[in-house]
Write a protein that holds these residues in place. Structure first.
Motif, PDB file in Angstrom:
ATOM      1  N   LYS A   7       0.841  -1.208   0.000  1.00 54.05           N
ATOM      2  CA  LYS A   7       0.000   0.000   0.000  1.00 54.05           C
ATOM      3  C   LYS A   7       0.874   1.254   0.000  1.00 54.05           C
ATOM      4  O   LYS A   7       0.600   2.219  -0.729  1.00 54.05           O
ATOM      5  CB  LYS A   7      -0.927   0.004   1.216  1.00 54.05           C
ATOM      6  N   SER A   8       1.919   1.231   0.815  1.00 51.69           N
ATOM      7  CA  SER A   8       2.829   2.382   0.865  1.00 51.69           C
ATOM      8  C   SER A   8       3.544   2.561  -0.466  1.00 51.69           C
ATOM      9  O   SER A   8       3.684   3.687  -0.969  1.00 51.69           O
ATOM     10  CB  SER A   8       3.851   2.197   1.988  1.00 51.69           C
ATOM     11  N   PHE A   9       3.982   1.453  -1.052  1.00 56.27           N
ATOM     12  CA  PHE A   9       4.674   1.527  -2.336  1.00 56.27           C
ATOM     13  C   PHE A   9       3.766   2.097  -3.426  1.00 56.27           C
ATOM     14  O   PHE A   9       4.173   2.989  -4.192  1.00 56.27           O
ATOM     15  CB  PHE A   9       5.165   0.138  -2.742  1.00 56.27           C
ATOM     16  N   VAL A  10       2.532   1.599  -3.529  1.00 55.54           N
ATOM     17  CA  VAL A  10       1.609   2.069  -4.561  1.00 55.54           C
ATOM     18  C   VAL A  10       1.277   3.548  -4.362  1.00 55.54           C
ATOM     19  O   VAL A  10       1.182   4.317  -5.322  1.00 55.54           O
ATOM     20  CB  VAL A  10       0.328   1.208  -4.572  1.00 55.54           C
ATOM     21  N   THR A  11       1.121   3.964  -3.109  1.00 56.69           N
ATOM     22  CA  THR A  11       0.846   5.381  -2.826  1.00 56.69           C
ATOM     23  C   THR A  11       2.018   6.254  -3.261  1.00 56.69           C
ATOM     24  O   THR A  11       1.839   7.298  -3.894  1.00 56.69           O
ATOM     25  CB  THR A  11       0.574   5.582  -1.324  1.00 56.69           C
ATOM     26  N   ALA A  12       3.227   5.822  -2.935  1.00 51.26           N
ATOM     27  CA  ALA A  12       4.417   6.583  -3.330  1.00 51.26           C
ATOM     28  C   ALA A  12       4.576   6.612  -4.844  1.00 51.26           C
ATOM     29  O   ALA A  12       4.957   7.636  -5.425  1.00 51.26           O
ATOM     30  CB  ALA A  12       5.664   5.975  -2.683  1.00 51.26           C
ATOM     31  N   ALA A  13       4.256   5.511  -5.520  1.00 56.59           N
ATOM     32  CA  ALA A  13       4.371   5.449  -6.980  1.00 56.59           C
ATOM     33  C   ALA A  13       3.358   6.369  -7.641  1.00 56.59           C
ATOM     34  O   ALA A  13       3.619   6.927  -8.707  1.00 56.59           O
ATOM     35  CB  ALA A  13       4.168   4.006  -7.452  1.00 56.59           C
ATOM     36  N   ARG A  14       2.206   6.533  -6.999  1.00 58.92           N
ATOM     37  CA  ARG A  14       1.170   7.402  -7.569  1.00 58.92           C
ATOM     38  C   ARG A  14       1.509   8.875  -7.359  1.00 58.92           C
ATOM     39  O   ARG A  14       1.348   9.699  -8.263  1.00 58.92           O
ATOM     40  CB  ARG A  14      -0.178   7.066  -6.940  1.00 58.92           C
ATOM     41  N   LEU A  15       1.983   9.212  -6.172  1.00 57.97           N
ATOM     42  CA  LEU A  15       2.228  10.620  -5.842  1.00 57.97           C
ATOM     43  C   LEU A  15       3.645  11.084  -6.195  1.00 57.97           C
ATOM     44  O   LEU A  15       3.867  12.282  -6.419  1.00 57.97           O
ATOM     45  CB  LEU A  15       1.993  10.843  -4.345  1.00 57.97           C
ATOM     46  N   ALA A  22       3.296  10.072   2.840  1.00 56.93           N
ATOM     47  CA  ALA A  22       3.248   9.846   4.288  1.00 56.93           C
ATOM     48  C   ALA A  22       1.986  10.463   4.882  1.00 56.93           C
ATOM     49  O   ALA A  22       1.314   9.847   5.725  1.00 56.93           O
ATOM     50  CB  ALA A  22       4.500  10.434   4.944  1.00 56.93           C
ATOM     51  N   LYS A  23       1.643  11.676   4.450  1.00 56.00           N
ATOM     52  CA  LYS A  23       0.426  12.327   4.940  1.00 56.00           C
ATOM     53  C   LYS A  23      -0.811  11.519   4.577  1.00 56.00           C
ATOM     54  O   LYS A  23      -1.728  11.350   5.385  1.00 56.00           O
ATOM     55  CB  LYS A  23       0.306  13.734   4.353  1.00 56.00           C
ATOM     56  N   GLU A  24      -0.859  11.014   3.345  1.00 55.35           N
ATOM     57  CA  GLU A  24      -2.033  10.258   2.894  1.00 55.35           C
ATOM     58  C   GLU A  24      -2.198   8.964   3.673  1.00 55.35           C
ATOM     59  O   GLU A  24      -3.321   8.513   3.909  1.00 55.35           O
ATOM     60  CB  GLU A  24      -1.935   9.964   1.398  1.00 55.35           C
ATOM     61  N   THR A  25      -1.082   8.347   4.073  1.00 55.36           N
ATOM     62  CA  THR A  25      -1.147   7.089   4.813  1.00 55.36           C
ATOM     63  C   THR A  25      -1.110   7.309   6.330  1.00 55.36           C
ATOM     64  O   THR A  25      -1.062   6.339   7.096  1.00 55.36           O
ATOM     65  CB  THR A  25       0.007   6.160   4.407  1.00 55.36           C
ATOM     66  N   CYS A  26      -1.124   8.591   6.736  1.00 52.49           N
ATOM     67  CA  CYS A  26      -1.224   8.962   8.160  1.00 52.49           C
ATOM     68  C   CYS A  26      -0.054   8.445   9.012  1.00 52.49           C
ATOM     69  O   CYS A  26      -0.241   7.924  10.118  1.00 52.49           O
ATOM     70  CB  CYS A  26      -2.548   8.465   8.744  1.00 52.49           C
ATOM     71  N   VAL A  27       1.166   8.567   8.468  1.00 54.24           N
ATOM     72  CA  VAL A  27       2.373   8.240   9.238  1.00 54.24           C
ATOM     73  C   VAL A  27       3.377   9.370   9.045  1.00 54.24           C
ATOM     74  O   VAL A  27       3.209  10.232   8.176  1.00 54.24           O
ATOM     75  CB  VAL A  27       2.999   6.892   8.783  1.00 54.24           C
ATOM     76  N   THR A  28       4.436   9.354   9.842  1.00 57.49           N
ATOM     77  CA  THR A  28       5.475  10.361   9.658  1.00 57.49           C
ATOM     78  C   THR A  28       6.282  10.017   8.406  1.00 57.49           C
ATOM     79  O   THR A  28       6.290   8.870   7.943  1.00 57.49           O
ATOM     80  CB  THR A  28       6.412  10.403  10.867  1.00 57.49           C
ATOM     81  N   GLN A  29       6.990  11.018   7.874  1.00 59.81           N
ATOM     82  CA  GLN A  29       7.781  10.778   6.673  1.00 59.81           C
ATOM     83  C   GLN A  29       8.900   9.775   6.941  1.00 59.81           C
ATOM     84  O   GLN A  29       9.216   8.937   6.096  1.00 59.81           O
ATOM     85  CB  GLN A  29       8.360  12.079   6.137  1.00 59.81           C
ATOM     86  N   SER A  30       9.503   9.842   8.130  1.00 64.32           N
ATOM     87  CA  SER A  30      10.583   8.903   8.447  1.00 64.32           C
ATOM     88  C   SER A  30      10.047   7.470   8.525  1.00 64.32           C
ATOM     89  O   SER A  30      10.712   6.529   8.054  1.00 64.32           O
ATOM     90  CB  SER A  30      11.250   9.288   9.767  1.00 64.32           C
ATOM     91  N   THR A  31       8.862   7.300   9.102  1.00 63.06           N
ATOM     92  CA  THR A  31       8.247   5.965   9.173  1.00 63.06           C
ATOM     93  C   THR A  31       7.922   5.462   7.780  1.00 63.06           C
ATOM     94  O   THR A  31       8.145   4.285   7.458  1.00 63.06           O
ATOM     95  CB  THR A  31       6.969   6.002  10.023  1.00 63.06           C
TER      96      THR A  31
END
Length: 304
Positions: A7-15, A22-31
């Motif tokens: 899920k994180s990978f697909v979100t990053a690939a889209r944006l 990180a904001k969209e997945t509700c975590v910190t950027q470092s996480t």
């Protein structure tokens, strides 16, 4: 490999922006960055090129993306199946509807909400092309519209009823008793039309182009209800599907005498997608509406 990694990978690939992802997945950027790093370590290859200015997919990232998306879609289908086991006591139904389908929605929604008060309904009214885009991105479960004239390879259309492009007039209009109207007759009068992009307008423009004819358009509206109000108030005529006047006593429709004016009310679905129990039940109730019931097709009858 965990679903949350994909899920994180697909979100990053889209944006293509780790901060926004990180904001969209509700975590910190470092996480978020650590999650991507863990996935890369597990796969043994870099998935993104990253620097202070931009983020882009590596060749491995591009290769992984369609498989990751397919895996997430399969996981979503699994969740939907589990929801169906709860006897429609929870869940969401996302329905796209073109403005021309207002005539069948009110009765269907009333009965569905009475029978299944715990199902959340998200109804989106937009032009058909926009709805198809939302359907292909799996933001909608199905779309109610007239059958698209353009071919969409990933979409299948199931015809509910047949309709015709028609002139809509008041009962006191001189044309109210006519059995049909020709394109030549239309040119001589001012007309109010649905906006470009709406399906009735698309069908009309196709047959007008084919005939090499033009209309005296005085006003355009992107919604059917105020367009019909204008017809009532002024006596001007408009052009919509004949079903737009279903159960409307003070307006009548006159079919346009042209073979290209045939329209088909349809359910648009993504090929190969799982059909929710809520979708099946909504369609069952839909087929009980007066308009559809009298024009029902075999595909719909099998589900009712």
């Amino acid at each position: 490999m965990e679903i949350r990694y994909l899920k994180s990978f697909v979100t990053a690939a889209r944006l293509l922006n780790f901060s926004e992802a990180a904001k969209e997945t509700c975590v910190t950027q470092s996480t978020f960055s650590q999650t991507i790093k863990q996935l890369e370590d597990e796969l043994g290859c870099a998935l993104f090129f990253r620097n202070s200015h931009e983020v882009s997919l590596t060749e491995a990232g591009k290769e992984l993306l369609p498989y990751a998306e397919k895996t997430l879609h399969t996981a979503d289908d699994c969740i939907r199946r589990m929801e169906d086991l709860r006897d429609l006591k929870c869940g969401t139904l996302n329905i796209g509807v073109t403005h021309s389908f207002n005539m069948v929605m009110h009765e269907t929604l009333k009965d569905f909400m009475r029978l299944y008060p715990s199902i959340y309904l998200n109804i989106v009214y937009k032009p058909m092309t926009e709805l198809i885009e939302h359907l292909m991105s799996r933001e909608l479960d199905f779309v109610l519209s007239f059958r698209p004239q353009k071919n969409f390879p990933n979409i299948e259309s199931h015809i509910l009823f047949e309709d015709t492009l028609s002139v809509i007039v008041r009962q006191d209009h001189p044309w109210a008793t006519k059995s049909s109207v020709t394109l030549a007759e239309l040119k001589n009068y001012p007309i109010a039309l649905p906006a470009k992009g709406l399906q009735a307008r698309n069908v009309l423009e196709n047959i007008m182009t084919e005939a090499g004819s033009e209309l005296n358009v005085r006003i355009e509206m992107d919604e059917v209800t105020p367009l019909l109000r204008l017809v009532r108030a002024t006596g001007i005529f408009t052009i919509l599907s004949s079903s737009a006047t279903e159960d409307v006593e003070d307006l009548v429709y006159i079919p346009i005498d042209h073979k290209g004016g045939r329209m088909e009310g349809s359910v648009q679905m993504l090929k190969g997608s799982y059909m929710k129990a809520a979708t099946k039940e909504f369609i069952r109730i839909l087929c009980e509406t007066a308009l559809v019931k009298k024009r029902i097709t075999d595909w719909l009858r099998e589900r009712c």
